[in-house]
Design an enzyme around this catalytic site. Structure first.
Site, PDB file in Angstrom:
ATOM      1  N   ARG A 163     -20.874   4.243 -10.339  1.00  0.00           N
ATOM      2  CA  ARG A 163     -21.754   4.394 -11.736  1.00  0.00           C
ATOM      3  C   ARG A 163     -21.272   5.342 -12.716  1.00  0.00           C
ATOM      4  NH1 ARG A 163     -26.693   4.439  -9.451  1.00  0.00           N
ATOM      5  NH2 ARG A 163     -26.879   2.254  -9.293  1.00  0.00           N
ATOM      6  N   GLY A 164     -20.805   6.498 -12.392  1.00  0.00           N
ATOM      7  CA  GLY A 164     -20.228   7.472 -13.169  1.00  0.00           C
ATOM      8  C   GLY A 164     -19.185   6.686 -14.063  1.00  0.00           C
TER       9      GLY A 164
END
Length: 342
Positions: free
Chosen positions: A279-280
């Site tokens: 997700r980062g």
């Protein structure tokens, strides 16, 4: 116009640049996944968020539609009532929905309209706050005090763009595309890391220390309270300029590209910081493109990444009580190392 109807202009807010940037980028590209704003009491968190909604251009919706649907959308109804094909449209301000701390799941998601069920014998759906927030902003103050299962629901809807409700033998699905904004004071409790990770960005706000800035903030607020309309007129041109800049960035966004070598370096940073999941990486790419579009460019630069990377990663780092440096410093140091910046 009643005094309480006046909204403090976004461009008049002094300082808190990190918070303002995070909010603007999420408006340009809601795929970033919202923003959580944590900081001291009385630092303008709520004022800034409400000012953002007032800044945005009006949207076209079907009149009396509970989901703020666009006229090109199929009209949604969850009852046995006959749907009229009338698609009379009106323009409204972007919805800004406040979610109260005591809200129940039925209030948030919607529920069966018991009155219609009893009086007319039909199964009808009574939309909740997620329906009202569609195509707008959903704001949760003191999000760190909200029940975890409600936060899960909000984050799931924000990520998917849909709200699904199953009640009394019927299944309902309606659009719930909104920018989720949460704010809170870390002294009152932290969110679980699993929930923090679901927010695209994490902005930190602090009390302004510079005496001259503190005086300016007090004077500006006093002028606003004395004659709101006259004071707001001072910022009309700045407001319109920022509105146009956001609108142009939204249109430019699909054309923005990022080189593969920059993507590789972003992945390397996330890997070396031991960020769980991908997700980062995804959020950094979205945010960098949104920042480039905001700067009226179609290609992401190293500088674009530097402006947003801390916002995207600081809340995804594993807490180490023995760590001698803060998360911001750790991210910045690794960023400079990988991007070879002196």
């Amino acid at each position: 116009m009643n005094k309480k109807d006046f909204v403090y202009p976004f461009t008049a807010i002094v300082g808190q640049e990190e918070m303002k940037l995070a909010l603007i980028l999420n408006i340009i590209d809601p795929r970033i996944g919202g923003v959580i704003i944590m900081g001291d009491r009385g630092t303008g968190k709520s004022t800034t968020i409400r000012a953002l909604a007032d800044l945005l251009p009006e949207i076209e919706v079907i009149k009396d539609n509970p989901y703020n649907q666009h006229p090109t959308d199929d009209i949604i109804s969850f009852s046995n009532e006959i749907i009229q094909p009338d698609k009379t449209t009106i323009h409204i301000k972007v919805p800004m929905i406040d979610l109260p701390l005591g809200a129940t799941e039925d209030r948030v998601c919607g529920t069966i309209d018991i009155e219609k069920a009893l009086t007319a014998g039909i199964k009808a759906f009574e939309p909740g706050l997620l329906a009202k927030a569609n195509r707008g902003i959903l704001y949760v103050d003191e999000v760190n005090l909200l029940e975890n299962h409600l936060i899960d629901i909000l984050l799931d809807s924000a990520a998917s763009g849909w709200n699904t409700v199953e009640r009394e033998g019927i299944s309902i699905r309606h659009p719930a595309r909104f920018v989720l904004v949460g704010s809170g004071n870390p002294e009152e409790g932290e969110l679980r890391p699993q929930l923090l990770d679901r927010f695209g960005m994490h902005a930190e706000v602090t009390t302004v220390k510079e005496p001259t800035l503190r005086v300016k903030i007090v004077q500006e607020r006093a002028a606003f309270d004395t004659d709101s309309q006259k004071w707001i007129e001072k910022y009309t041109e700045m407001q319109n300029t920022l509105k146009q800049r956001i609108y142009q960035a939204q249109n430019l966004l699909p054309s923005v590209q990022i080189d593969s070598d920059l993507e590789l370096k972003i992945a390397k940073i996330c890997s070396e910081l031991n960020i769980d999941g991908l997700r980062g990486d995804i959020v950094i790419n979205f945010a960098a493109k949104a920042f480039a579009a905001f700067e009226n460019r179609t290609k992401v630069t190293v500088n674009d990444i530097s402006k947003i990377i801390t916002l995207c990663l600081r809340h995804r780092l594993r807490k180490d009580p023995l760590e001698s440096i803060g998360s911001n410093t750790k991210i910045e140091k690794l960023y400079k190392s990988i991007f070879e910046i002196n």
